[in-house]
Structure formats: structure tokens, C-alpha cells
Scaffold this motif. Structure first.
Motif, PDB file in Angstrom:
ATOM      1  N   MET A   1      81.468  34.915  23.442  1.00 46.80           N
ATOM      2  CA  MET A   1      81.403  36.216  23.052  1.00 46.80           C
ATOM      3  C   MET A   1      80.684  36.389  24.778  1.00 46.80           C
ATOM      4  O   MET A   1      79.733  35.890  24.513  1.00 46.80           O
ATOM      5  CB  MET A   1      80.687  37.008  21.850  1.00 46.80           C
ATOM      6  N   ALA A   2      81.747  37.628  25.555  1.00 42.90           N
ATOM      7  CA  ALA A   2      81.055  37.814  26.840  1.00 42.90           C
ATOM      8  C   ALA A   2      79.812  38.743  26.485  1.00 42.90           C
ATOM      9  O   ALA A   2      79.168  38.936  25.406  1.00 42.90           O
ATOM     10  CB  ALA A   2      82.181  38.583  27.265  1.00 42.90           C
ATOM     11  N   ARG A   3      78.749  38.466  27.448  1.00 45.08           N
ATOM     12  CA  ARG A   3      77.126  39.003  27.819  1.00 45.08           C
ATOM     13  C   ARG A   3      77.325  40.232  28.057  1.00 45.08           C
ATOM     14  O   ARG A   3      76.514  40.600  27.430  1.00 45.08           O
ATOM     15  CB  ARG A   3      76.845  38.360  29.046  1.00 45.08           C
ATOM     16  N   VAL A   4      78.618  41.139  28.452  1.00 45.48           N
ATOM     17  CA  VAL A   4      78.764  42.452  28.539  1.00 45.48           C
ATOM     18  C   VAL A   4      78.910  43.088  27.386  1.00 45.48           C
ATOM     19  O   VAL A   4      78.926  42.174  26.287  1.00 45.48           O
ATOM     20  CB  VAL A   4      79.992  42.654  29.160  1.00 45.48           C
ATOM     21  N   GLY A   5      78.337  44.385  27.574  1.00 45.68           N
ATOM     22  CA  GLY A   5      77.724  45.065  25.447  1.00 45.68           C
ATOM     23  C   GLY A   5      76.069  44.181  25.374  1.00 45.68           C
ATOM     24  O   GLY A   5      76.850  45.212  24.548  1.00 45.68           O
ATOM     25  N   LEU A   6      75.889  43.849  25.623  1.00 45.63           N
ATOM     26  CA  LEU A   6      74.540  42.777  24.907  1.00 45.63           C
ATOM     27  C   LEU A   6      73.820  44.753  25.109  1.00 45.63           C
ATOM     28  O   LEU A   6      73.069  44.930  26.068  1.00 45.63           O
ATOM     29  CB  LEU A   6      73.990  41.747  24.928  1.00 45.63           C
ATOM     30  N   THR A   7      72.896  44.654  23.894  1.00 46.80           N
ATOM     31  CA  THR A   7      71.843  46.009  24.062  1.00 46.80           C
ATOM     32  C   THR A   7      70.785  45.843  22.276  1.00 46.80           C
ATOM     33  O   THR A   7      70.988  44.347  21.814  1.00 46.80           O
ATOM     34  CB  THR A   7      72.500  47.417  23.310  1.00 46.80           C
ATOM     35  N   ALA A   8      69.878  46.128  22.906  1.00 47.30           N
ATOM     36  CA  ALA A   8      68.696  45.886  21.840  1.00 47.30           C
ATOM     37  C   ALA A   8      69.086  46.125  20.756  1.00 47.30           C
ATOM     38  O   ALA A   8      69.195  45.101  19.809  1.00 47.30           O
ATOM     39  CB  ALA A   8      67.034  46.445  22.789  1.00 47.30           C
ATOM     40  N   ASP A   9      69.612  47.041  19.919  1.00 52.03           N
ATOM     41  CA  ASP A   9      70.254  47.859  18.677  1.00 52.03           C
ATOM     42  C   ASP A   9      70.821  46.152  18.376  1.00 52.03           C
ATOM     43  O   ASP A   9      70.801  46.168  17.374  1.00 52.03           O
ATOM     44  CB  ASP A   9      70.678  49.064  19.091  1.00 52.03           C
ATOM     45  N   ARG A  10      71.714  46.270  19.504  1.00 49.30           N
ATOM     46  CA  ARG A  10      73.044  45.744  18.866  1.00 49.30           C
ATOM     47  C   ARG A  10      72.622  44.110  18.169  1.00 49.30           C
ATOM     48  O   ARG A  10      73.423  42.873  16.946  1.00 49.30           O
ATOM     49  CB  ARG A  10      73.958  45.131  20.025  1.00 49.30           C
ATOM     50  N   LEU A  11      71.705  43.454  19.263  1.00 52.76           N
ATOM     51  CA  LEU A  11      70.576  42.368  18.560  1.00 52.76           C
ATOM     52  C   LEU A  11      70.379  42.298  17.746  1.00 52.76           C
ATOM     53  O   LEU A  11      70.067  41.227  16.980  1.00 52.76           O
ATOM     54  CB  LEU A  11      69.332  41.933  20.198  1.00 52.76           C
ATOM     55  N   VAL A  12      69.151  43.249  17.752  1.00 50.43           N
ATOM     56  CA  VAL A  12      68.777  43.434  16.396  1.00 50.43           C
ATOM     57  C   VAL A  12      69.528  43.740  14.767  1.00 50.43           C
ATOM     58  O   VAL A  12      69.071  43.724  13.832  1.00 50.43           O
ATOM     59  CB  VAL A  12      67.796  44.893  16.114  1.00 50.43           C
ATOM     60  N   LEU A  13      71.040  44.492  14.912  1.00 50.97           N
ATOM     61  CA  LEU A  13      71.874  44.278  14.275  1.00 50.97           C
ATOM     62  C   LEU A  13      71.942  43.402  14.007  1.00 50.97           C
ATOM     63  O   LEU A  13      72.777  42.941  12.586  1.00 50.97           O
ATOM     64  CB  LEU A  13      72.662  45.643  14.471  1.00 50.97           C
ATOM     65  N   ALA A  14      71.966  42.634  14.578  1.00 55.61           N
ATOM     66  CA  ALA A  14      72.626  41.196  14.753  1.00 55.61           C
ATOM     67  C   ALA A  14      72.186  40.387  14.127  1.00 55.61           C
ATOM     68  O   ALA A  14      72.330  39.297  12.728  1.00 55.61           O
ATOM     69  CB  ALA A  14      73.790  40.310  15.616  1.00 55.61           C
ATOM     70  N   ALA A  15      70.940  40.744  14.434  1.00 55.63           N
ATOM     71  CA  ALA A  15      69.961  39.524  13.278  1.00 55.63           C
ATOM     72  C   ALA A  15      69.663  39.782  12.449  1.00 55.63           C
ATOM     73  O   ALA A  15      69.140  38.744  11.849  1.00 55.63           O
ATOM     74  CB  ALA A  15      68.656  39.507  14.380  1.00 55.63           C
ATOM     75  N   ALA A  16      68.931  41.286  11.934  1.00 52.95           N
ATOM     76  CA  ALA A  16      69.442  41.351  10.072  1.00 52.95           C
ATOM     77  C   ALA A  16      70.813  41.273   9.663  1.00 52.95           C
ATOM     78  O   ALA A  16      70.078  40.468   8.509  1.00 52.95           O
ATOM     79  CB  ALA A  16      69.393  42.895  10.297  1.00 52.95           C
ATOM     80  N   ASP A  17      71.986  41.147   9.848  1.00 51.18           N
ATOM     81  CA  ASP A  17      73.175  40.598   9.072  1.00 51.18           C
ATOM     82  C   ASP A  17      72.666  39.293   9.633  1.00 51.18           C
ATOM     83  O   ASP A  17      73.302  38.057   8.272  1.00 51.18           O
ATOM     84  CB  ASP A  17      74.573  41.056  10.543  1.00 51.18           C
TER      85      ASP A  17
END
Length: 189
Positions: A1-17
């Protein structure tokens, strides 16, 4: 998956999953970076440390949990509110085990008191207990009793520690009945 589009919110949601999949204790920056197909260093522009990432997961989970509880108790009072509160708590703990584990970590008090979830949790919990006519310090003591009972039961149930053949849902309902009676007859100082 490309680095483009990474945000803190997206990382946190992925970490929660990820926490729900592999356990909160196994959430690392490296594991999250692998999920996005990037190097660990790429994530540090969005979160400063593993501690910050885990804290953000805990805050997210706390907000999700209290939203579920608030929906369950809306328009209810007394035993109905207690049962709805407890049921939503149990549902979240069992269906989102990694997120739920995150809600149990100690967080810097400055971050907690500034969070929407913290204030909403206090409002919903104390509101539910108002029907029992409790004042401080009894309110705090009752909250601690409920939290420890709910957490202990859910933790034991999640690990399969209840060995008796009786349905755990039936035992849960009886525990809520007992808590209701206790709250109605709370010993006053």
C-alpha cells in the motif's frame, strides 16, 4: 500500500483494528508499518512514539465504548439503565478485545481530562447512578465497584475461565440483579 494518504487518524484506526486481531500488547509501530507496506520511520511523522499510538488507541476505544453505552441507556433509568449500561459494556469488551484492553491502560491525566470520551463517560455513568440517590463519595465508590465487577467478569469470560455449565449470560443477568439491589441499599457512611 502506498505511503500516500497516511494520517494520524488512519494509523490509529488501523492500530485499533490490529489490536482486535492480535491483542493490544502486540500492537507495535513495526507491525503497523507492515500493514501499510511502509518503513517504520514513515509512521513517525504522524505519531511520535509507540506510547502515543497506544494512548490514541485507548482514547478512540474509550469514545467508541461510551458511545455504545450512551445509545443503550438513552431514555432508561434505574435497573433498566444499569442493565443496558452493563450489557453495552460487556458487548464492547467481548466484541472488541484489543480496543477494550486499550481502555484499561493508564493514560496521562492531562490527556484524559481533555478528551471528549472522558467527560462523556463521567456524564453517562453518573447520570445512570443518579436514580440510586448516591452522592459523593458514594458515587465514586459505586463507579469503582461497577467497573471492577464488569471488567473482572468480562476478563474471565473472554478467557473461558468460567468452567461451570451454566450459561454465562444468565450469570451476568443475575450479577446485574445483585448490583441493582446493592445500589438500592447502598450503605451510607
Amino acid at each position: 500500500m502506498a505511503r500516500v494518504g497516511l494520517t494520524a487518524d488512519r494509523l490509529v484506526l488501523a492500530a485499533a483494528d490490529l489490536a482486535d486481531e492480535v491483542g493490544f500488547e502486540n500492537v507495535t509501530v513495526s507491525a503497523l508499518a507492515r500493514r501499510f507496506g511502509v518503513k517504520d520511520a514513515s509512521l513517525y511523522s504522524h505519531v511520535r512514539s509507540l506510547r502515543e499510538l497506544r494512548t490514541r488507541v485507548a482514547l478512540l476505544a474509550g469514545e467508541e465504548m461510551i458511545d455504545l453505552i450512551a445509545d443503550a441507556v438513552a431514555g432508561r433509568a434505574g435497573k433498566d439503565a444499569l442493565a443496558a449500561f452493563a450489557g453495552a459494556y460487556r458487548e464492547y469488551a467481548l466484541s472488541r478485545p484489543g480496543r477494550y484492553a486499550a481502555t484499561q491502560i493508564q493514560i496521562d491525566q492531562a490527556l484524559v481530562t481533555g478528551s471528549r470520551g472522558f467527560h462523556r463517560t463521567a456524564e453517562i455513568t453518573y447520570g445512570m447512578l443518579r436514580a440510586y440517590g448516591l452522592d459523593e463519595p458514594d458515587l465514586t465508590d459505586a463507579v469503582r465497584l461497577l467497573r471492577s465487577t464488569f471488567h473482572g467478569y468480562c476478563a474471565l469470560e473472554a478467557t473461558g475461565a468460567f468452567g461451570a455449565p451454566r450459561d454465562t449470560g444468565q450469570s451476568w443477568d443475575r450479577a446485574i440483579d445483585a448490583l441493582h439491589v446493592l445500589l438500592e441499599h447502598w450503605p451510607r457512611a
